[in-house]
Design a protein around this motif. Structure first.
Motif, PDB file in Angstrom:
ATOM      1  N   ARG A 132       0.811  -1.226   0.000  1.00  0.00           N
ATOM      2  CA  ARG A 132       0.000   0.000   0.000  1.00  0.00           C
ATOM      3  C   ARG A 132       0.846   1.278   0.000  1.00  0.00           C
ATOM      4  O   ARG A 132       0.507   2.242  -0.677  1.00  0.00           O
ATOM      5  CB  ARG A 132      -0.942   0.003   1.193  1.00  0.00           C
TER       6      ARG A 132
ATOM      7  N   ASP B 288       2.474   0.313  -4.280  1.00  0.00           N
ATOM      8  CA  ASP B 288       1.266   0.787  -4.988  1.00  0.00           C
ATOM      9  C   ASP B 288       0.792   2.085  -4.336  1.00  0.00           C
ATOM     10  O   ASP B 288      -0.340   2.201  -3.878  1.00  0.00           O
ATOM     11  CB  ASP B 288       0.184  -0.290  -4.936  1.00  0.00           C
ATOM     12  N   SER B 289       1.666   3.050  -4.324  1.00  0.00           N
ATOM     13  CA  SER B 289       1.372   4.293  -3.598  1.00  0.00           C
ATOM     14  C   SER B 289       0.195   5.080  -4.197  1.00  0.00           C
ATOM     15  O   SER B 289      -0.483   5.822  -3.482  1.00  0.00           O
ATOM     16  CB  SER B 289       2.614   5.188  -3.541  1.00  0.00           C
TER      17      SER B 289
ATOM     18  N   GLY C  42      -2.509   3.620  -5.447  1.00  0.00           N
ATOM     19  CA  GLY C  42      -3.712   2.842  -5.175  1.00  0.00           C
ATOM     20  C   GLY C  42      -4.427   2.269  -6.386  1.00  0.00           C
ATOM     21  O   GLY C  42      -5.574   1.840  -6.270  1.00  0.00           O
TER      22      GLY C  42
END
Length: 130
Positions: A118, A122-123, A125
């Motif tokens: 997170r 997968d900053s 999103g």
């Protein structure tokens, strides 16, 4: 079948029995001597020799006795296969080490894989690794 029953490969027959001096040839007299020593009759040895001596040179080469149909020595293939298998195992081990190092890095820096995904991977999103 005579030589195969003794567990000989073509290379064994040639190197150990027919051409022990590694001259590349088995002369007629040597062939007759060997076959008589194995219990063969003269007439059968003569017929067999004529069948093998394709060139009519009164000696034999290993390629001429391939007609016997003996299995070939597979040591060279085994080495190649083993080399490929060893390389594959090394590559698999390197992949395992790399994955283990990467997971350890994620745990060290993010404390869990979910948090690492997170926050670090997968900053934005969108569910994709960039």
């Amino acid at each position: 079948a005579f030589f195969e029953a003794r567990g000989l490969t073509l290379e064994d027959l040639w190197e150990q029995i027919l051409d022990p001096l590694h001259s590349g040839r088995c002369v007629r007299d040597h062939f007759f001597s060997i076959m008589q020593g194995l219990g063969w009759e003269h007439a059968k040895i003569e017929a067999l020799f004529r069948m093998f001596d394709i060139g009519g040179e009164q000696d034999l080469s290993m390629d001429e006795i391939e007609l016997v149909g003996l299995p070939r020595r597979v040591a060279e293939q085994s080495k190649a296969v083993n080399h490929r298998e060893i390389s594959k195992k090394r590559e698999e081990e390197a992949c395992r080490v790399a994955l283990s190092d990467f997971l350890a890095y994620l745990h060290r820096n993010f404390s869990s894989l979910v948090h690492a995904w997170r926050v670090g991977l997968d900053s934005d999103g969108d569910g994709r690794l960039r």
